[in-house]
Write an enzyme that holds these catalytic residues in place. Sequence first.
Site, PDB file in Angstrom:
ATOM      1  N   MET A 100      -2.204 -56.359  20.406  1.00  0.00           N
ATOM      2  CA  MET A 100      -3.654 -56.377  20.739  1.00  0.00           C
ATOM      3  C   MET A 100      -4.297 -55.156  20.165  1.00  0.00           C
ATOM      4  SD  MET A 100      -3.670 -58.310  23.500  1.00  0.00           S
ATOM      5  CE  MET A 100      -4.837 -57.648  24.718  1.00  0.00           C
ATOM      6  N   ASN A 116      -1.562 -46.091  13.893  1.00  0.00           N
ATOM      7  CA  ASN A 116      -0.130 -46.231  14.453  1.00  0.00           C
ATOM      8  C   ASN A 116       0.778 -45.497  14.347  1.00  0.00           C
ATOM      9  OD1 ASN A 116       0.954 -48.894  16.129  1.00  0.00           O
ATOM     10  ND2 ASN A 116       2.514 -48.596  14.352  1.00  0.00           N
ATOM     11  N   ARG A 117       1.921 -45.354  15.270  1.00  0.00           N
ATOM     12  CA  ARG A 117       2.828 -44.367  15.177  1.00  0.00           C
ATOM     13  C   ARG A 117       3.580 -44.414  13.990  1.00  0.00           C
ATOM     14  NH1 ARG A 117       7.687 -44.858  19.214  1.00  0.00           N
ATOM     15  NH2 ARG A 117       7.487 -46.798  18.809  1.00  0.00           N
ATOM     16  N   VAL A 155      -1.216 -48.846  23.595  1.00  0.00           N
ATOM     17  CA  VAL A 155       0.305 -49.006  23.345  1.00  0.00           C
ATOM     18  C   VAL A 155       1.117 -49.489  24.458  1.00  0.00           C
ATOM     19  CG1 VAL A 155       0.084 -47.093  21.619  1.00  0.00           C
ATOM     20  CG2 VAL A 155       0.539 -46.403  24.152  1.00  0.00           C
ATOM     21  N   SER A 167      -8.256 -58.659  29.135  1.00  0.00           N
ATOM     22  CA  SER A 167      -7.422 -59.920  29.261  1.00  0.00           C
ATOM     23  C   SER A 167      -7.803 -60.975  28.356  1.00  0.00           C
ATOM     24  CB  SER A 167      -7.561 -60.670  30.775  1.00  0.00           C
ATOM     25  OG  SER A 167      -6.953 -61.725  30.741  1.00  0.00           O
ATOM     26  N   LYS A 227      -7.523 -55.788  36.849  1.00  0.00           N
ATOM     27  CA  LYS A 227      -6.817 -56.731  35.712  1.00  0.00           C
ATOM     28  C   LYS A 227      -5.469 -56.917  36.224  1.00  0.00           C
ATOM     29  CE  LYS A 227      -5.419 -58.135  31.620  1.00  0.00           C
ATOM     30  NZ  LYS A 227      -3.819 -57.933  31.506  1.00  0.00           N
ATOM     31  N   HIS A 259      -5.966 -59.904  38.560  1.00  0.00           N
ATOM     32  CA  HIS A 259      -6.272 -60.773  37.442  1.00  0.00           C
ATOM     33  C   HIS A 259      -4.996 -61.382  37.108  1.00  0.00           C
ATOM     34  CE1 HIS A 259      -6.081 -62.183  33.537  1.00  0.00           C
ATOM     35  NE2 HIS A 259      -7.542 -62.984  33.578  1.00  0.00           N
ATOM     36  N   ASN A 260      -3.921 -60.636  36.632  1.00  0.00           N
ATOM     37  CA  ASN A 260      -2.553 -60.909  36.447  1.00  0.00           C
ATOM     38  C   ASN A 260      -1.886 -61.622  37.191  1.00  0.00           C
ATOM     39  OD1 ASN A 260      -3.676 -59.501  33.840  1.00  0.00           O
ATOM     40  ND2 ASN A 260      -1.540 -58.791  33.410  1.00  0.00           N
ATOM     41  N   GLU A 278      -3.011 -65.063  37.724  1.00  0.00           N
ATOM     42  CA  GLU A 278      -2.639 -65.635  36.647  1.00  0.00           C
ATOM     43  C   GLU A 278      -1.168 -66.132  36.659  1.00  0.00           C
ATOM     44  OE1 GLU A 278      -3.024 -63.625  32.675  1.00  0.00           O
ATOM     45  OE2 GLU A 278      -0.873 -64.127  32.437  1.00  0.00           O
ATOM     46  N   TYR A 279      -0.170 -65.306  37.147  1.00  0.00           N
ATOM     47  CA  TYR A 279       1.157 -65.848  37.598  1.00  0.00           C
ATOM     48  C   TYR A 279       1.344 -66.874  38.762  1.00  0.00           C
ATOM     49  CZ  TYR A 279       4.106 -61.576  36.054  1.00  0.00           C
ATOM     50  OH  TYR A 279       4.730 -60.574  35.432  1.00  0.00           O
ATOM     51  N   LYS A 300       6.327 -58.538  33.027  1.00  0.00           N
ATOM     52  CA  LYS A 300       6.119 -57.320  32.475  1.00  0.00           C
ATOM     53  C   LYS A 300       5.979 -56.232  33.697  1.00  0.00           C
ATOM     54  CE  LYS A 300       5.764 -57.585  27.601  1.00  0.00           C
ATOM     55  NZ  LYS A 300       4.615 -57.629  26.417  1.00  0.00           N
TER      56      LYS A 300
HETATM   57  P1  NAP Z   1       3.080 -54.526  21.099  1.00  0.00           P
HETATM   58  O1  NAP Z   1       2.664 -55.492  20.034  1.00  0.00           O
HETATM   59  O2  NAP Z   1       4.474 -54.332  21.197  1.00  0.00           O
HETATM   60  O3  NAP Z   1       2.639 -53.201  20.354  1.00  0.00           O
HETATM   61  C1  NAP Z   1       3.132 -52.010  20.862  1.00  0.00           C
HETATM   62  C2  NAP Z   1       2.357 -50.756  20.423  1.00  0.00           C
HETATM   63  O4  NAP Z   1       2.819 -49.429  21.039  1.00  0.00           O
HETATM   64  C3  NAP Z   1       2.950 -50.461  18.984  1.00  0.00           C
HETATM   65  O5  NAP Z   1       1.644 -50.101  17.928  1.00  0.00           O
HETATM   66  C4  NAP Z   1       3.953 -49.318  19.142  1.00  0.00           C
HETATM   67  O6  NAP Z   1       3.882 -48.777  17.913  1.00  0.00           O
HETATM   68  C5  NAP Z   1       3.122 -48.386  20.041  1.00  0.00           C
HETATM   69  N1  NAP Z   1       4.112 -47.441  20.848  1.00  0.00           N
HETATM   70  C6  NAP Z   1       4.951 -47.897  21.395  1.00  0.00           C
HETATM   71  N2  NAP Z   1       5.813 -46.787  22.017  1.00  0.00           N
HETATM   72  C7  NAP Z   1       4.846 -45.839  21.218  1.00  0.00           C
HETATM   73  C8  NAP Z   1       5.177 -44.258  21.468  1.00  0.00           C
HETATM   74  N3  NAP Z   1       6.184 -43.806  22.165  1.00  0.00           N
HETATM   75  N4  NAP Z   1       4.339 -43.550  20.780  1.00  0.00           N
HETATM   76  C9  NAP Z   1       3.167 -44.255  20.005  1.00  0.00           C
HETATM   77  N5  NAP Z   1       2.952 -45.501  20.171  1.00  0.00           N
HETATM   78  C10 NAP Z   1       3.792 -46.177  20.584  1.00  0.00           C
HETATM   79  O7  NAP Z   1       1.964 -54.315  22.385  1.00  0.00           O
HETATM   80  P2  NAP Z   1       0.916 -55.167  22.741  1.00  0.00           P
HETATM   81  O8  NAP Z   1       1.204 -56.689  22.982  1.00  0.00           O
HETATM   82  O9  NAP Z   1      -0.216 -55.055  21.749  1.00  0.00           O
HETATM   83  O10 NAP Z   1       0.656 -54.413  23.864  1.00  0.00           O
HETATM   84  C11 NAP Z   1      -0.124 -53.274  24.244  1.00  0.00           C
HETATM   85  C12 NAP Z   1      -0.544 -53.144  25.763  1.00  0.00           C
HETATM   86  O11 NAP Z   1      -1.516 -54.308  25.800  1.00  0.00           O
HETATM   87  C13 NAP Z   1       0.354 -53.107  26.564  1.00  0.00           C
HETATM   88  O12 NAP Z   1       0.034 -52.275  27.843  1.00  0.00           O
HETATM   89  C14 NAP Z   1       0.278 -54.616  26.972  1.00  0.00           C
HETATM   90  O13 NAP Z   1       0.894 -54.892  28.410  1.00  0.00           O
HETATM   91  C15 NAP Z   1      -1.213 -54.873  27.106  1.00  0.00           C
HETATM   92  N6  NAP Z   1      -1.533 -56.154  26.836  1.00  0.00           N
HETATM   93  C16 NAP Z   1      -1.089 -57.147  26.289  1.00  0.00           C
HETATM   94  C17 NAP Z   1      -1.508 -58.474  26.134  1.00  0.00           C
HETATM   95  C18 NAP Z   1      -0.722 -59.750  25.462  1.00  0.00           C
HETATM   96  O14 NAP Z   1      -1.071 -60.627  25.396  1.00  0.00           O
HETATM   97  N7  NAP Z   1       0.287 -59.030  24.253  1.00  0.00           N
HETATM   98  C19 NAP Z   1      -2.578 -58.685  26.960  1.00  0.00           C
HETATM   99  C20 NAP Z   1      -3.202 -57.704  27.718  1.00  0.00           C
HETATM  100  C21 NAP Z   1      -2.683 -56.658  27.576  1.00  0.00           C
HETATM  101  P3  NAP Z   1       5.134 -48.932  16.545  1.00  0.00           P
HETATM  102  O15 NAP Z   1       4.821 -49.809  15.928  1.00  0.00           O
HETATM  103  O16 NAP Z   1       5.312 -47.233  16.067  1.00  0.00           O
HETATM  104  O17 NAP Z   1       6.663 -48.905  17.392  1.00  0.00           O
END
Ligand code: NAP
Length: 463
Positions: A12, A31-32, A74, A127, A181, A184-185, A188-189, A258
Site C-alpha cells: 500500500m 522503509n525499515r 505499515v 480503501s 473505514k 466499510h470493511n 465489505e465482509y 485481519k
Molecule cells: P505489507 O505489504 O505487508 O507491508 C508492511 C509494511 O510495514 C512494510 O513496509 C514493512 O517494512 C512495514 N513494517 C512492518 N513492521 C514494521 C516495524 N516494526 N517497523 C517499521 N516498519 C514495519 O502491508 P500493506 O498491505 O501495505 O498494508 C499496510 C497497511 O495498510 C496495513 O495497516 C493494512 O491493513 C492496510 N491496508 C491494506 C490494504 C491492502 O489491500 N493490502 C488495503 C487497505 C489498507 P519491512 O519491509 O521492513 O518489513
Amino acid sequence: MARIGVTGMGTMGAALALNIADNAFDIAVHNRSPEKTRAVLAGAGELTERLVPAESLEEFVGSLTKPRAVLIMVNANAVDAVIEDLMPLLEPGDLIVDAGNANFNDTRRRANSVEDAGLLFLGVGVSGGEEGARFGPSIMVGGTPEAYAPIKDIIEAIAAKFEGDPCADFLGTDGAGHFVKTVHNGIEYADMQLIAEAYGLLRADGRDMGEMAALFGQWNEGSLQSYLIEITSEILKVRDRDTGKPIVDVILDQAGQKGTGRWTVIEALKMGQSATAIESAVAARSWSALSETREAAEAAFPVTGGVASVSDSDMEAALLATRILTYGQGMALLAAASDEFDWSLDLARVAEIWRAGCIIRSSLLDDISSAVRDELPHGQLMLAPAFVARLNETIPALRRVVTAAMVNGQSVPAMAASLSFFDTLRRARGTTDLIQAQRDFFGRHGFKRVDRDGDGFHGPWAD
Ligand code: NAP
C-alpha cells in the site's frame, strides 16, 4: 526536499507514494528495510525524479520541508513503534498521518499522545487495495481540520473521483476516519459473504463456472452493479495454469481475516447496535478455518436433500435486498458511533466518498447518499421511501432463496440473518413481552405495560 513523505514501502505504501508522485508532488520515501525503497525506485520509471529516497528515518525526516508531513503505511501492530521512533525527530507543528487499518480506539489514544507533544495527527482510512492506492483510493480522514489543511490538496488529488468529486473528506475528530473505514470493511465482509452464498447456491444447482461468470457479469449491468460483483464474474472465468481447472476449484475454502470485520461487530455490540449480516460474515470466515471439523460433520450429517434450485432473477433480487439491509446496518452503526464520540458524521458524505475507489463501491451508494441526505426515518435506510419500494419488490425473492437454501441444507448465514433482521424490525409488536415476563419472574426486573404509563410493574408471581 518534499512536502510529504511515506514511510512503509509495502504494497500500500509504495502504491500511495507512486500515486502522489503521479499527481506531480515530490514525495520522500522510506522503509525499515532499505531494499524495498530501492525496489520502488527501480520500478518507478519516469516518476523516479519525484521520489526522494531515504535509507534512515533521520535522513527521511531531513528530506521534508517544514512543517513536515509524514504518512505511515505499515502493519497495524507496528504503528506505535514507528511513531515512537519518529517523535524525537519531529517538531511541534509537524504532522503524523497513520494511513493503515488501525483500530479506531488506538487512533484515539495516538491522537491524544501525539497532540500532547505539540504535533498534529490524522487517522486515515484508505480503501481500494493496491490498485486503488496506486490510481485513486477512497480516503476517510479523521483528526482535526488544522491537521488536514496542509495535505488536503494532496489527498484530494490522489483520491478516486466520482463524476469529478474527490472520494476523500475530513469526517470527524480523532478516530472517525478509521471507524468509518472499519465499518466499510465490515460491509465489505458481508457483501463478499452474500455473494459467496449466492455462488454456493448456484454451484449446488449444478451451474458451471462459465454460466456463473456470465450471470454475475449480467447482474453487474443492473441494480447490483458494483466492484465486488464485477470481480466475481472475472474470477469465475479464470483457470488454474497448472491443472486447467477453474481457479476457485483449486483454492482451499478457508478465508483469512485481519480483524476489521471483527472490530465492526465488537463495536456494534458495545454500542447496543446490531450488525448481524456482518457478524454472520465474520462467523462464516471463522467456521471456514475448521476444515477437519467440517469434514467430520459432513460424514456425521450427510446432505441428503436435493439441490437448491432458485431462479436467476430471484437470486439477483435477494442479493439486492440483502445489500440494502447490510448498508442500512452499517449506516445505523455509524450514526450510533457519531453520537457516542461526538463526531457529527455526515453519513451522506460517507456514502458519497464510497462511490468510487473503494472495494464496496456500487451503484446503490448514489441512491443511499440521496436517501441519507433527506434524513432516514427512524435512522433506518429500509424506511427511506426509495428503499421501502425496493425492499417490497425484492424481499419475496429473498424469502424464496432462503427457504430453498434451508430446505436443501445449504448454508446461507448472512442471507438468513438479513431476512431475520428485516422481519424483526417490521413487526410493531414482537415477542419480547414474554422475555420481559421471564425476567420479572426470575429476577423481579419489572416491566412496562401497554395500557398504563410508568414502569416497574410486576406479574402476579411476585405475590
Ligand atoms: P505489507 O505489504 O505487508 O507491508 C508492511 C509494511 O510495514 C512494510 O513496509 C514493512 O517494512 C512495514 N513494517 C512492518 N513492521 C514494521 C516495524 N516494526 N517497523 C517499521 N516498519 C514495519 O502491508 P500493506 O498491505 O501495505 O498494508 C499496510 C497497511 O495498510 C496495513 O495497516 C493494512 O491493513 C492496510 N491496508 C491494506 C490494504 C491492502 O489491500 N493490502 C488495503 C487497505 C489498507 P519491512 O519491509 O521492513 O518489513
